[in-house]
Design a protein around this motif. Structure first.
Motif, PDB file in Angstrom:
ATOM      1  N   LEU A 159       0.837  -1.203   0.000  1.00 46.14           N
ATOM      2  CA  LEU A 159       0.000   0.000   0.000  1.00 46.14           C
ATOM      3  C   LEU A 159       0.868   1.247   0.000  1.00 46.14           C
ATOM      4  CD1 LEU A 159      -2.956   1.217   0.493  1.00 46.14           C
ATOM      5  CD2 LEU A 159      -2.260   1.339   2.898  1.00 46.14           C
ATOM      6  N   LEU A 160       0.424   2.242  -0.762  1.00 50.83           N
ATOM      7  CA  LEU A 160       1.025   3.578  -0.736  1.00 50.83           C
ATOM      8  C   LEU A 160      -0.056   4.546  -0.259  1.00 50.83           C
ATOM      9  CD1 LEU A 160       3.464   5.427  -1.426  1.00 50.83           C
ATOM     10  CD2 LEU A 160       2.407   5.768  -3.675  1.00 50.83           C
ATOM     11  N   GLU A 161       0.182   5.148   0.907  1.00 50.04           N
ATOM     12  CA  GLU A 161      -0.776   6.083   1.492  1.00 50.04           C
ATOM     13  C   GLU A 161      -0.051   6.934   2.530  1.00 50.04           C
ATOM     14  OE1 GLU A 161      -5.328   5.704   3.132  1.00 50.04           O
ATOM     15  OE2 GLU A 161      -3.819   4.398   4.055  1.00 50.04           O
ATOM     16  N   PRO A 162      -0.172   8.258   2.472  1.00 44.86           N
ATOM     17  CA  PRO A 162      -0.884   9.055   1.470  1.00 44.86           C
ATOM     18  C   PRO A 162      -0.110   9.108   0.160  1.00 44.86           C
ATOM     19  CG  PRO A 162       0.298  10.482   2.980  1.00 44.86           C
ATOM     20  CD  PRO A 162       0.470   9.085   3.506  1.00 44.86           C
ATOM     21  N   LEU A 163      -0.733   9.656  -0.860  1.00 39.30           N
ATOM     22  CA  LEU A 163      -0.086   9.735  -2.162  1.00 39.30           C
ATOM     23  C   LEU A 163       0.871  10.914  -2.198  1.00 39.30           C
ATOM     24  CD1 LEU A 163      -3.064   8.988  -4.607  1.00 39.30           C
ATOM     25  CD2 LEU A 163      -1.377   7.412  -3.634  1.00 39.30           C
ATOM     26  N   PRO A 164       2.110  10.679  -2.602  1.00 38.81           N
ATOM     27  CA  PRO A 164       3.068  11.782  -2.703  1.00 38.81           C
ATOM     28  C   PRO A 164       2.771  12.663  -3.911  1.00 38.81           C
ATOM     29  CG  PRO A 164       4.052   9.759  -3.504  1.00 38.81           C
ATOM     30  CD  PRO A 164       2.708   9.381  -2.966  1.00 38.81           C
ATOM     31  N   ASP A 165       3.346  13.848  -3.916  1.00 34.98           N
ATOM     32  CA  ASP A 165       3.148  14.794  -5.020  1.00 34.98           C
ATOM     33  C   ASP A 165       4.285  14.626  -6.018  1.00 34.98           C
ATOM     34  OD1 ASP A 165       2.201  16.799  -6.602  1.00 34.98           O
ATOM     35  OD2 ASP A 165       2.989  18.429  -5.359  1.00 34.98           O
ATOM     36  N   ARG A 166       4.156  13.610  -6.904  1.00 39.35           N
ATOM     37  CA  ARG A 166       5.180  13.344  -7.921  1.00 39.35           C
ATOM     38  C   ARG A 166       4.552  13.469  -9.297  1.00 39.35           C
ATOM     39  NH1 ARG A 166       7.704   8.549  -4.315  1.00 39.35           N
ATOM     40  NH2 ARG A 166       5.808   7.436  -4.891  1.00 39.35           N
ATOM     41  N   ILE A 167       5.373  13.785 -10.287  1.00 39.60           N
ATOM     42  CA  ILE A 167       4.865  13.969 -11.642  1.00 39.60           C
ATOM     43  C   ILE A 167       5.517  12.964 -12.590  1.00 39.60           C
ATOM     44  CG2 ILE A 167       4.378  16.418 -11.275  1.00 39.60           C
ATOM     45  CD1 ILE A 167       6.942  17.047 -12.834  1.00 39.60           C
ATOM     46  N   LEU A 214      11.531  -1.785  -6.331  1.00 45.08           N
ATOM     47  CA  LEU A 214      10.991  -0.551  -6.905  1.00 45.08           C
ATOM     48  C   LEU A 214       9.865  -0.003  -6.030  1.00 45.08           C
ATOM     49  CD1 LEU A 214      10.531   1.571  -9.142  1.00 45.08           C
ATOM     50  CD2 LEU A 214       9.078  -0.120 -10.303  1.00 45.08           C
ATOM     51  N   TYR A 215       8.926  -0.852  -5.674  1.00 44.61           N
ATOM     52  CA  TYR A 215       7.773  -0.386  -4.913  1.00 44.61           C
ATOM     53  C   TYR A 215       8.177   0.140  -3.538  1.00 44.61           C
ATOM     54  CZ  TYR A 215       5.379  -3.160  -8.509  1.00 44.61           C
ATOM     55  OH  TYR A 215       4.952  -3.678  -9.702  1.00 44.61           O
ATOM     56  N   GLU A 216       9.057  -0.583  -2.862  1.00 42.25           N
ATOM     57  CA  GLU A 216       9.473  -0.115  -1.546  1.00 42.25           C
ATOM     58  C   GLU A 216      10.268   1.178  -1.655  1.00 42.25           C
ATOM     59  OE1 GLU A 216       9.429  -4.051   1.254  1.00 42.25           O
ATOM     60  OE2 GLU A 216      11.320  -3.626   0.205  1.00 42.25           O
ATOM     61  N   GLY A 217      11.026   1.334  -2.728  1.00 39.99           N
ATOM     62  CA  GLY A 217      11.753   2.574  -2.950  1.00 39.99           C
ATOM     63  C   GLY A 217      10.833   3.751  -3.182  1.00 39.99           C
ATOM     64  N   LEU A 218       9.620   3.477  -3.664  1.00 44.42           N
ATOM     65  CA  LEU A 218       8.622   4.520  -3.897  1.00 44.42           C
ATOM     66  C   LEU A 218       7.757   4.782  -2.674  1.00 44.42           C
ATOM     67  CD1 LEU A 218       7.509   3.495  -7.505  1.00 44.42           C
ATOM     68  CD2 LEU A 218       8.730   5.586  -6.864  1.00 44.42           C
ATOM     69  N   GLY A 219       7.994   4.029  -1.601  1.00 42.50           N
ATOM     70  CA  GLY A 219       7.260   4.278  -0.373  1.00 42.50           C
ATOM     71  C   GLY A 219       6.137   3.314  -0.070  1.00 42.50           C
ATOM     72  N   TYR A 220       5.955   2.277  -0.887  1.00 40.37           N
ATOM     73  CA  TYR A 220       4.930   1.274  -0.590  1.00 40.37           C
ATOM     74  C   TYR A 220       5.363   0.451   0.620  1.00 40.37           C
ATOM     75  CZ  TYR A 220       2.474   2.083  -5.011  1.00 40.37           C
ATOM     76  OH  TYR A 220       1.762   2.647  -6.039  1.00 40.37           O
ATOM     77  N   GLY A 259      13.964   3.268 -16.603  1.00 42.47           N
ATOM     78  CA  GLY A 259      13.193   4.102 -15.689  1.00 42.47           C
ATOM     79  C   GLY A 259      11.714   4.194 -16.008  1.00 42.47           C
ATOM     80  N   TYR A 260      11.238   3.431 -17.000  1.00 41.33           N
ATOM     81  CA  TYR A 260       9.825   3.544 -17.384  1.00 41.33           C
ATOM     82  C   TYR A 260       8.894   2.922 -16.346  1.00 41.33           C
ATOM     83  CZ  TYR A 260      11.808   4.806 -21.934  1.00 41.33           C
ATOM     84  OH  TYR A 260      12.504   5.414 -22.948  1.00 41.33           O
ATOM     85  N   GLY A 261       9.361   1.907 -15.634  1.00 40.51           N
ATOM     86  CA  GLY A 261       8.538   1.328 -14.579  1.00 40.51           C
ATOM     87  C   GLY A 261       8.217   2.362 -13.513  1.00 40.51           C
ATOM     88  N   ARG A 262       9.218   3.122 -13.132  1.00 43.55           N
ATOM     89  CA  ARG A 262       9.018   4.179 -12.134  1.00 43.55           C
ATOM     90  C   ARG A 262       8.030   5.223 -12.652  1.00 43.55           C
ATOM     91  NH1 ARG A 262      11.832   5.700  -7.680  1.00 43.55           N
ATOM     92  NH2 ARG A 262      13.291   4.015  -8.122  1.00 43.55           N
ATOM     93  N   GLU A 263       8.148   5.581 -13.927  1.00 38.42           N
ATOM     94  CA  GLU A 263       7.235   6.578 -14.494  1.00 38.42           C
ATOM     95  C   GLU A 263       5.799   6.057 -14.543  1.00 38.42           C
ATOM     96  OE1 GLU A 263       8.110   9.614 -14.875  1.00 38.42           O
ATOM     97  OE2 GLU A 263      10.210   9.139 -14.424  1.00 38.42           O
ATOM     98  N   LEU A 264       5.635   4.768 -14.827  1.00 38.93           N
ATOM     99  CA  LEU A 264       4.293   4.187 -14.808  1.00 38.93           C
ATOM    100  C   LEU A 264       3.707   4.225 -13.397  1.00 38.93           C
ATOM    101  CD1 LEU A 264       4.781   1.171 -17.235  1.00 38.93           C
ATOM    102  CD2 LEU A 264       3.002   2.926 -17.448  1.00 38.93           C
ATOM    103  N   MET A 265       4.528   4.022 -12.394  1.00 39.27           N
ATOM    104  CA  MET A 265       4.040   4.117 -11.022  1.00 39.27           C
ATOM    105  C   MET A 265       3.679   5.556 -10.668  1.00 39.27           C
ATOM    106  SD  MET A 265       4.025   1.005 -10.193  1.00 39.27           S
ATOM    107  CE  MET A 265       3.601   1.140  -8.442  1.00 39.27           C
ATOM    108  N   HIS A 266       4.448   6.508 -11.160  1.00 36.42           N
ATOM    109  CA  HIS A 266       4.090   7.912 -10.961  1.00 36.42           C
ATOM    110  C   HIS A 266       2.772   8.225 -11.664  1.00 36.42           C
ATOM    111  CE1 HIS A 266       8.571   9.180 -10.233  1.00 36.42           C
ATOM    112  NE2 HIS A 266       8.077   8.421  -9.267  1.00 36.42           N
TER     113      HIS A 266
END
Length: 312
Positions: free
Chosen positions: A147-155, A295-301, A260-267
């Protein structure tokens, strides 16, 4: 072997069921896998479906774990389709290393008697004793809920265009996604290859009965300079009375990975979740997919629940 697993006495069922309901609810609420009444409803479903006649039910069994005069805890087991499921494991006394070995050996013996090919147990982050039991005894992580909560402000990077999937693209996506999910199910060890094909088909039809026109389902393709580099599929859910976005499929094309496209898809998932009014994003990842977990844990999940299996 001194550890014994024996049936729970009928005189203790009411106390056990009350404590177990509380435990099931608490673990889910504390981990965040279920919120509020959702956790209560799920706990009640377990009892309704698996213990409809209490200890006289045939769908599962409740056992005491004892070593001599010491009662270590209880086990709630169910068997189905060649699998032994640990529905709940509660220790009142933390088992020693040797006692843990004997408990797992006893589970193996029960599984053999049920003609099961694997033992499965779901554990939450705060279930320390359960984790100590599976560690170093041949269990492996089959799947992880995150789970990712709250959602970060990424573009999303400007050069990666994530746009709604076209009707022309959908048929080939559907065929490839369903086939790939079947392969992952089989590789996770939870299904045979034949079972995986059936289960993948069942879930696909359940989620997308009307294809691209299915309400609550959002499908996208990602392109760079006009070339498709990946796909994204989000299903909208309810989480504690609020909209929740759940990633059902995210994939970077084989010849476009490590860019880096996986990260962009998550954004992009975060962007679309916000657009749809969601305050959280959830996903399921198979335990063998180390790169995705990283990847997911690096994004904060964070991990909500992990399913461990022991192949027999």
């Amino acid at each position: 072997m001194t550890v014994r697993l024996t049936p729970l006495p009928s005189a203790r069922y009411d106390d056990w069921s009350a404590a177990t309901r509380e435990r099931l609810i608490r673990l889910r609420q504390e981990s965040g896998s279920r919120l509020g009444e959702e956790a209560v409803t799920q706990a009640e479903q377990y009892f309704t479906e698996l213990l409809p006649q209490g200890l006289d039910s045939t769908a599962s069994q409740v056992l005491l774990i004892a070593d001599g005069a010491d009662e270590l805890g209880t086990l709630w087991l169910g068997a189905n389709a060649g699998r032994l499921f640990v529905i709940d494991l509660a220790f009142s006394i933390a088992p020693s290393t040797s006692q843990g070995d004997e408990i797992v050996a006893a589970l193996r013996a029960i599984a053999t008697g049920e003609e099961a090919s694997l033992i499965s147990i779901g554990l939450f982050p705060q279930d320390a004793e359960g984790r100590r039991l599976v560690e170093g005894r041949g269990f492996r992580v089959a799947s992880i809920q995150m789970l990712l909560e709250p959602l970060p402000d990424r573009i999303v990077a400007d050069h990666v265009i994530v746009a709604p999937m076209t009707p022309e693209r959908y048929p080939s996506f559907a065929t490839a996604s369903e086939a790939a999910f079947a392969v992952d199910l089989a590789e996770s060890g939870r299904y045979t290859p034949e079972e995986a094909v059936v289960e993948s088909r069942r879930q696909f039809v359940l989620e997308l009965p009307e294809g691209l026109d299915t309400p609550g389902q959002e499908l996208f393709t990602a392109t760079v300079d006009g070339v498709e580099v990946g796909i994204l599929w989000i299903g909208m859910r309810d989480r504690g009375g609020r909209p929740h976005a759940f990633i059902l499929d995210v994939e970077v094309a084989a010849d476009h990975r490590r860019k880096g496209y996986g990260r962009e898809l998550m954004h992009a998932t975060e962007r679309e979740a916000r657009r749809l009014g969601a305050g959280s994003v959830g996903l399921h990842v198979f335990g063998f997919n180390d790169a995705a977990v990283t990847l997911y844990e690096g994004l904060g999940y964070r991990r909500l629940e992990e399913q461990f299996i022991l192949d027999l």
